[in-house]
Enzyme design. Structure first.
Site, mmCIF file in Angstrom:
data_model
loop_
_atom_site.group_PDB
_atom_site.id
_atom_site.type_symbol
_atom_site.label_atom_id
_atom_site.label_comp_id
_atom_site.label_asym_id
_atom_site.label_seq_id
_atom_site.Cartn_x
_atom_site.Cartn_y
_atom_site.Cartn_z
ATOM 1 N N PHE A 1 0.681 5.861 -0.386
ATOM 2 C CA PHE A 1 -0.188 7.032 -0.267
ATOM 3 C C PHE A 1 0.297 8.115 -1.227
ATOM 4 O O PHE A 1 1.480 8.155 -1.601
ATOM 5 C CB PHE A 1 -0.222 7.558 1.175
ATOM 6 C CG PHE A 1 1.095 8.090 1.679
ATOM 7 C CD1 PHE A 1 1.493 9.398 1.419
ATOM 8 C CD2 PHE A 1 1.942 7.285 2.429
ATOM 9 C CE1 PHE A 1 2.706 9.889 1.877
ATOM 10 C CE2 PHE A 1 3.158 7.761 2.903
ATOM 11 C CZ PHE A 1 3.535 9.065 2.628
ATOM 12 N N PRO A 2 -0.586 9.005 -1.667
ATOM 13 C CA PRO A 2 -0.194 10.063 -2.605
ATOM 14 C C PRO A 2 0.737 11.065 -1.938
ATOM 15 O O PRO A 2 0.372 11.671 -0.921
ATOM 16 C CB PRO A 2 -1.527 10.716 -2.987
ATOM 17 C CG PRO A 2 -2.570 9.712 -2.631
ATOM 18 C CD PRO A 2 -2.040 8.984 -1.437
ATOM 19 N N GLU B 1 0.838 -1.200 0.000
ATOM 20 C CA GLU B 1 0.000 0.000 0.000
ATOM 21 C C GLU B 1 0.873 1.250 0.000
ATOM 22 O O GLU B 1 1.890 1.311 0.685
ATOM 23 C CB GLU B 1 -0.915 0.016 1.224
ATOM 24 C CG GLU B 1 -1.805 1.269 1.279
ATOM 25 C CD GLU B 1 -2.911 1.142 2.290
ATOM 26 O OE1 GLU B 1 -3.732 0.210 2.135
ATOM 27 O OE2 GLU B 1 -2.956 1.950 3.240
ATOM 28 N N TRP C 1 -6.858 7.184 -0.610
ATOM 29 C CA TRP C 1 -7.654 8.307 -1.129
ATOM 30 C C TRP C 1 -7.248 9.622 -0.492
ATOM 31 O O TRP C 1 -7.429 10.682 -1.047
ATOM 32 C CB TRP C 1 -9.130 8.014 -0.867
ATOM 33 C CG TRP C 1 -10.109 8.937 -1.512
ATOM 34 C CD1 TRP C 1 -10.844 9.914 -0.896
ATOM 35 C CD2 TRP C 1 -10.499 8.965 -2.889
ATOM 36 N NE1 TRP C 1 -11.662 10.544 -1.797
ATOM 37 C CE2 TRP C 1 -11.480 9.981 -3.046
ATOM 38 C CE3 TRP C 1 -10.132 8.246 -4.025
ATOM 39 C CZ2 TRP C 1 -12.078 10.278 -4.258
ATOM 40 C CZ3 TRP C 1 -10.720 8.534 -5.235
ATOM 41 C CH2 TRP C 1 -11.675 9.538 -5.353
ATOM 42 N N GLY D 1 -13.785 6.488 5.925
ATOM 43 C CA GLY D 1 -12.765 7.519 5.897
ATOM 44 C C GLY D 1 -12.672 8.281 7.209
ATOM 45 O O GLY D 1 -13.529 8.169 8.088
ATOM 46 N N ASP D 2 -11.604 9.058 7.322
ATOM 47 C CA ASP D 2 -11.358 9.864 8.514
ATOM 48 C C ASP D 2 -12.009 11.235 8.365
ATOM 49 O O ASP D 2 -12.303 11.678 7.246
ATOM 50 C CB ASP D 2 -9.855 10.042 8.732
ATOM 51 C CG ASP D 2 -9.140 8.710 8.907
ATOM 52 O OD1 ASP D 2 -9.683 7.850 9.630
ATOM 53 O OD2 ASP D 2 -8.050 8.544 8.322
#
Length: 594
Positions: A21-22, A19, A51, A110-111
């Protein structure tokens, strides 16, 4: 392909996935692309990309996911959250994902957005992950494989007012997970944890209430003491006292923390695999060393070549492709980008069913694909140049591991290790090599270095070297040909003036023989593609090297002179049994200037 279907193909063999992350900066994105390309060579079952908190990186997530799928040919799972998104946003994201060939989605609530403590429903959006899963199924039926998150210690919302989750809330959390599965999810990936006993009990509890889909543990390596505390604190992760005490004792020694973390997580993962857990989803945090060390300790990186269908990573999708030109071996993303819109791909033999043209060479291929920021390029090869000899030395330094990149290549392929000292000597002599492969005669298709195609076969390669050199050096190559009958060359300059000693326009340089299959010829040297590649190869001198210097400077002039005067040359030794391509090149070196 859906991840659950790939899991079935594994027949219980353990797997791993990564995994990412951007990143927040363009240079971070460029560095991530390089890292993903390296980790992709480890043959993960899939990769995924987050995301972003509050949907803050949604556009970049779509871009990265699309490129991982189409340019890296990695099965990619894209995250979708309910935070700050409407149904219209999700509809468009799913449309773009499907257009990119992405077939796997991880649905999350999501957070909360940055600066908010409480999660709230967006007007016109979704209340929770169950709603999101249902919506994806409503729009796209069974097309997407859908994963959801599982929380072995309970979702963080249960810990707002108490350090422990009650038995009642624990059971409610399990039921909510089952609701997500019943809504259409077909795989569960868990939140990070460091207590294996808690995880194993939770898996049993899931099974006891009728959850039957695969459950994949999320594994986060420990890279730094502060980062570990920050992440476990944010996620309310339970950390056993022995782990907390062990880290506390070495918190000021960064190397010791990493070493401790690798061993700790290795032991965790070994227990998981021994208890029948099918695989490991590695939360890389966009780093690689600890992840690779853990997988190495578990012996999961052995025989990765046996999982390679071809020497290069084939496309994912309905179009069959099993042959490519060798020239883009170090720049596969560029090749994929330039050919992704072909109606058909070469299948069986180069030229059998090939689209008529490569995509147009654009600034994207010359300035974005395989490119890091200017500071990294300057650090590697941007020193001031007084002559071509300085350029020769930089090529040689790359092969000796003293700098980490050149415009045409970053990491050396493992099979180049046996050649790099000989290649470095050629660079010192003015033959600037950018691509190569060794001679291979009937190696096992599961060979750790040269293998591909699966077990039971044998693979072959003709020795190959590609280089830039001056007209005088090309003359030396031609002068050496009469003494080496199995050698052929092709050469072209930036203007397109082409010459060759090859009798045929296409020459297979890699092939394999397997039971119950035709001979596979996945890599070729061919004239038409060479003439296409030369524009890209020469263009990198200008876009990636000359632009590091002030216009009109002596350094810029050195690069421009190479661009104007040098030839791009390929050498193939057709004797794959006893040939010695470096003996031929030694003869050429001896004839330079004579």
């Amino acid at each position: 392909m859906k991840i659950v279907d790939r899991l079935k193909e594994r027949n219980g063999a353990p797997f791993y996935s990564f995994e990412f992350f951007p990143p927040k900066t363009p240079s971070g994105v460029a560095n991530l692309y390089e890292r993903v390309e390296r980790l992709g060579k480890l043959e993960p079952l899939f990769v995924d990309i987050t995301w972003g908190a509050g949907g803050s990186t949604s556009d970049l997530t779509l871009e990265l996911s699309s490129n991982f799928q189409r340019q890296f040919n990695l099965e990619t799972q894209m995250h979708l959250t309910c935070t700050n998104v409407t149904k219209e946003t999700v509809t468009q994201a799913l449309k773009q994902a499907r257009e990119a060939g992405i077939q796997n989605i991880l649905c999350l609530r999501g957070d909360p957005p940055a600066g908010q403590d409480k999660w709230e429903v967006t007007e016109g959006g979704f209340a929770n992950a169950v709603d999101l899963v249902r919506y994806v199924r409503q729009l796209h039926g069974d097309y997407f494989g859908i994963s959801v998150a599982g929380y072995p210690e309970g979702h963080i919302d249960w810990f707002k007012d108490t350090p422990e989750i009650s038995e009642e809330n624990y059971r409610r959390d399990l039921q909510y997970l089952k609701d997500k599965v019943d809504a259409g999810a077909d795989m569960i990936i868990t939140q990070l944890f460091y207590d294996v006993d808690i995880f194993l009990k939770w898996v049993k509890d899931c099974r006891d209430i009728g959850i039957t889909v695969p459950i994949i543990p999320g594994i986060m390596p420990i890279n730094a003491y502060a980062g570990f505390n920050r992440m476990t604190g944010f996620c309310k992760t339970k950390v056993p006292k022995a782990i907390r005490d062990g880290l506390e004792a070495i918190k000021d020694n960064e190397d010791a923390v990493k070493e401790y973390g690798v061993q700790l997580v290795t032991d965790m993962c070994r227990r998981l695999l021994d208890n029948g857990i099918p695989g490991l989803h590695m939360y890389t945090l966009n780093l690689e060393k600890s992840t690779i060390a853990i997988l190495n300790n578990l012996n999961l990186l052995q025989n990765t070549t046996s999982r390679r269908a071809l020497p290069w990573r084939p496309r994912i999708g309905q179009k069959t492709e099993d042959v490519r030109p060798i020239f883009w071996a170090n720049r596969p993303r560029s090749y994929n980008a330039r050919t992704m819109h072909w109606d058909e791909y070469p299948n069986g033999r180069w030229g059998d069913s090939r689209s008529p043209a490569f995509g147009e060479l654009t600034d994207y291929h010359l300035t974005q694909v395989h490119t890091v920021d200017e500071a990294d390029r300057k650090a590697a090869y941007g020193s001031q140049l007084s002559s071509v000899a300085d350029v020769n030395a930089l090529f040689s330094k790359f092969l000796r591991g003293e700098i980490n990149r050149l415009p045409w290549c970053t990491a050396l392929d493992v099979e180049t290790n046996a050649l790099k000292q000989s290649l470095a000597k050629l660079c010192d002599a003015g033959f600037l090599t950018i691509n190569s492969q060794p001679r291979v005669n009937a190696a096992s298709s599961t060979d750790e270095v040269h293998g591909w195609g699966g077990p039971g076969g044998v693979v072959y390669q003709k020795a190959y070297i590609e280089m830039f050199c001056s007209p005088a050096h090309l003359a030396a190559i031609k002068a050496a040909l009469p003494e080496h009958k199995t050698i052929q060359y092709s050469a072209v300059n930036a203007k397109g003036n082409y010459e060759t000693s090859a009798k045929n326009k296409v020459n297979a340089v890699t092939w394999g023989v397997f039971p119950d299959r035709e001979i596979v010829q996945p890599t070729v040297v061919d004239e038409e593609s060479f003439l296409v590649w030369k524009d890209e190869a020469f263009g990198l001198w200008q876009s990636q090297w000359k632009k590091l210097y002030e216009e009109g400077s002596s350094s810029a002039k050195v690069i421009q002179d190479i661009y104007d005067q040098y030839m791009l040359v390929t050498i193939v030794d057709n004797d794959f049994i006893n040939g010695n391509i470096f003996s031929f090149m030694d003869s050429a070196v001896a004839k330079v200037g004579k």
